[in-house]
Design a protein around this motif. Structure first.
Motif, PDB file in Angstrom:
ATOM      1  N   SER A  75       0.672  -0.972   0.159  1.00 57.71           N
ATOM      2  CA  SER A  75      -0.275  -0.196  -0.049  1.00 57.71           C
ATOM      3  C   SER A  75       0.858   1.102   0.084  1.00 57.71           C
ATOM      4  O   SER A  75       0.681   2.202  -0.460  1.00 57.71           O
ATOM      5  N   LEU A  76       1.880   1.376   0.400  1.00 62.03           N
ATOM      6  CA  LEU A  76       2.891   1.971   0.816  1.00 62.03           C
ATOM      7  C   LEU A  76       3.918   2.307  -0.589  1.00 62.03           C
ATOM      8  O   LEU A  76       4.278   3.622  -1.257  1.00 62.03           O
ATOM      9  N   GLU A  77       3.848   1.857  -1.866  1.00 57.90           N
ATOM     10  CA  GLU A  77       4.408   2.054  -3.551  1.00 57.90           C
ATOM     11  C   GLU A  77       4.384   3.068  -3.667  1.00 57.90           C
ATOM     12  O   GLU A  77       4.490   3.782  -4.416  1.00 57.90           O
ATOM     13  N   PRO A  78       2.178   3.716  -4.044  1.00 54.00           N
ATOM     14  CA  PRO A  78       2.794   4.605  -4.814  1.00 54.00           C
ATOM     15  C   PRO A  78       2.929   5.578  -3.712  1.00 54.00           C
ATOM     16  O   PRO A  78       2.021   7.083  -4.469  1.00 54.00           O
ATOM     17  N   THR A  79       2.892   5.972  -2.057  1.00 53.58           N
ATOM     18  CA  THR A  79       3.352   6.783  -2.000  1.00 53.58           C
ATOM     19  C   THR A  79       5.059   7.016  -1.887  1.00 53.58           C
ATOM     20  O   THR A  79       5.780   6.240  -2.215  1.00 53.58           O
TER      21      THR A  79
END
Length: 96
Positions: A47-51
């Motif tokens: 879930s952190l990949e696009p941030t």
């Protein structure tokens, strides 16, 4: 958002933003199984990949010889490949 309305995964992510924790410590703090804690950590990493944030992992380490070049950074090995010691620290996770 109230603490009670946040999911376990959201609360774990918030905690990992504050401090590094091993899967066993996450399991104890959130009253879940260690395997479930690892699953949550894996999903948090995705879930952190696009941030701009990322999951940082402190690798497991042999307490006797200091070996830390394990192939799998997310799982705690049963023994050290160098000295065969079974005293291995758990990997620790942090969001940074």
């Amino acid at each position: 958002m109230r603490e009670a309305s946040r999911t376990t995964r959201q609360r774990i992510a918030d905690r990992l933003r504050e401090e590094a924790m091993a899967a066993g410590a996450i399991a104890t703090a959130f009253e879940i199984r260690t395997s479930d804690a690892l699953t949550h950590v894996e999903h948090i990493a995705k879930s952190l990949e696009p941030t701009d944030e990322q999951l940082l992992v402190a690798p497991p380490e042999c307490e006797d010889c200091g070996f830390s070049d394990f192939d799998d950074l997310t799982n705690r090995p049963s023994r050290c490949p160098e000295c065969k010691c079974e005293s291995i620290t758990e990997p620790a996770y942090r969001i940074g």
